[in-house]
Design a protein around this motif. Structure first.
Motif, PDB file in Angstrom:
ATOM      1  N   TRP A   1       0.818  -1.210   0.000  1.00  0.00           N
ATOM      2  CA  TRP A   1       0.000   0.000   0.000  1.00  0.00           C
ATOM      3  C   TRP A   1       0.853   1.261   0.000  1.00  0.00           C
ATOM      4  CZ3 TRP A   1      -4.920  -0.468   3.547  1.00  0.00           C
ATOM      5  CH2 TRP A   1      -5.707  -1.550   3.105  1.00  0.00           C
ATOM      6  N   SER A   2       2.111   1.147   0.427  1.00  0.00           N
ATOM      7  CA  SER A   2       2.993   2.316   0.424  1.00  0.00           C
ATOM      8  C   SER A   2       3.162   2.881  -0.979  1.00  0.00           C
ATOM      9  CB  SER A   2       4.356   1.954   1.014  1.00  0.00           C
ATOM     10  OG  SER A   2       4.223   1.604   2.388  1.00  0.00           O
ATOM     11  N   THR A   3       3.003   2.031  -1.985  1.00  0.00           N
ATOM     12  CA  THR A   3       3.043   2.493  -3.379  1.00  0.00           C
ATOM     13  C   THR A   3       1.658   2.439  -4.020  1.00  0.00           C
ATOM     14  OG1 THR A   3       3.667   0.260  -4.119  1.00  0.00           O
ATOM     15  CG2 THR A   3       5.440   1.830  -3.704  1.00  0.00           C
ATOM     16  N   LEU A   4       0.855   1.433  -3.670  1.00  0.00           N
ATOM     17  CA  LEU A   4      -0.458   1.249  -4.302  1.00  0.00           C
ATOM     18  C   LEU A   4      -1.358   2.466  -4.130  1.00  0.00           C
ATOM     19  CD1 LEU A   4      -2.683  -0.499  -5.664  1.00  0.00           C
ATOM     20  CD2 LEU A   4      -3.281  -1.309  -3.362  1.00  0.00           C
ATOM     21  N   LEU A   5      -1.440   3.003  -2.930  1.00  0.00           N
ATOM     22  CA  LEU A   5      -2.371   4.101  -2.682  1.00  0.00           C
ATOM     23  C   LEU A   5      -1.983   5.356  -3.451  1.00  0.00           C
ATOM     24  CD1 LEU A   5      -3.290   3.795   1.107  1.00  0.00           C
ATOM     25  CD2 LEU A   5      -4.177   2.546  -0.868  1.00  0.00           C
ATOM     26  N   TYR A   6      -0.693   5.544  -3.693  1.00  0.00           N
ATOM     27  CA  TYR A   6      -0.255   6.713  -4.465  1.00  0.00           C
ATOM     28  C   TYR A   6      -0.466   6.493  -5.965  1.00  0.00           C
ATOM     29  CZ  TYR A   6       1.512   8.038   0.037  1.00  0.00           C
ATOM     30  OH  TYR A   6       1.587   8.351   1.368  1.00  0.00           O
ATOM     31  N   GLU A   7      -0.385   5.234  -6.396  1.00  0.00           N
ATOM     32  CA  GLU A   7      -0.757   4.918  -7.777  1.00  0.00           C
ATOM     33  C   GLU A   7      -2.240   5.184  -7.984  1.00  0.00           C
ATOM     34  OE1 GLU A   7       0.378   0.867  -8.186  1.00  0.00           O
ATOM     35  OE2 GLU A   7       2.531   1.294  -8.328  1.00  0.00           O
TER      36      GLU A   7
END
Length: 251
Positions: A222-228
């Motif tokens: 989620w550290s990258t998913l939510l910003y994607e």
């Protein structure tokens, strides 16, 4: 009244974080940034055993992100920054080593539903109806979606997302797993929340920290998913159809 984020510690190790914005707790980027930072800082404080996340006021827990700020977005970079607000708060709750208890005293819309879903255990009043209204203005609940889907499942999340004009009752939200309990009044909610927080604060803190890791296992991406996901919304918000929908809604 002015917007604020505050944090208070009790002698028992219970930290209460309160956020407020006079526009029905609709949150501009700067306030979401401050809320995320406060959750992270409080969670790292060695005094903290349990965090209670709540909002000021009585009628609305959180009406999502600031509509005025949304309407002012002109570039994808601005859109990414705007939609990353709730991503930061959700990740702060997820990454905190402390158990986070949610207090939802009134309606939750959009990002507000995401905040409730980002807590480890959430209590609410009968007035805490929920709605995901993003589709009405041409975007979707992309950023908060993973947190909500994790709590209530794909079917209920899809139902809320596609029926964007519908408020679902607090009892419905409890049935689906978003709320653990629903109370008739704020007074009853606060009494139950205080009892639960004190009980949790009395437990072995290392056991609570390890349980927190177990609860959120599999969400590290989620550290990258939510910003994607925030970038998806930042792109959509500039589309002609979405801009027209925002203008119509604002008018």
């Amino acid at each position: 009244m002015e917007a604020y984020v505050t944090a208070e510690h009790s002698a028992e190790g219970i930290a209460t974080i309160t956020f407020f914005h006079p526009a029905q707790n609709s949150m501009p980027s700067a306030l979401l940034q401050r809320l995320a930072a406060t959750i992270s800082e409080v969670g790292e404080d060695e005094r903290t055993k349990v965090i209670v996340l709540k909002s000021g006021g009585e009628r609305t827990f959180c009406a999502g992100a600031s509509f005025e700020e949304l309407a002012s977005i002109e570039t994808e970079e601005q859109g990414l920054a705007f939609f990353s607000g709730f991503a930061k708060v959700i990740n702060a709750c997820r990454q905190s080593s402390a158990i986070v208890l949610g207090r939802v005293q009134g309606k939750a819309v959009g990002g507000g539903v995401g905040l409730a879903a980002a807590t480890d255990y959430c209590l609410a009043t009968q007035h805490a109806a929920v709605r995901l209204s993003e589709l009405l203005i041409g975007i979707g609940p992309f950023v908060v979606g993973p947190a909500i889907e994790r709590k209530i499942g794909v079917a209920a999340f899809s139902q809320m997302t596609l029926n964007a004009a519908t408020f679902y009752s607090a009892d419905w939200a409890k049935e689906k797993g978003l709320y653990a309990e629903v109370y008739e009044s704020i007074e009853a909610l606060d009494a139950a929340l205080a009892t639960l927080a004190r009980q949790l604060a009395s437990y072995n803190p290392e056991a609570l920290r390890q349980l927190k890791k177990v609860f959120w296992e599999g969400t590290e991406h989620w550290s990258t998913l939510l910003y994607e996901r925030a970038a998806m919304s930042g792109h959509l918000v500039l589309s002609e159809q979405t801009r027209a929908a925002i203008a119509k809604f604002k008018a």
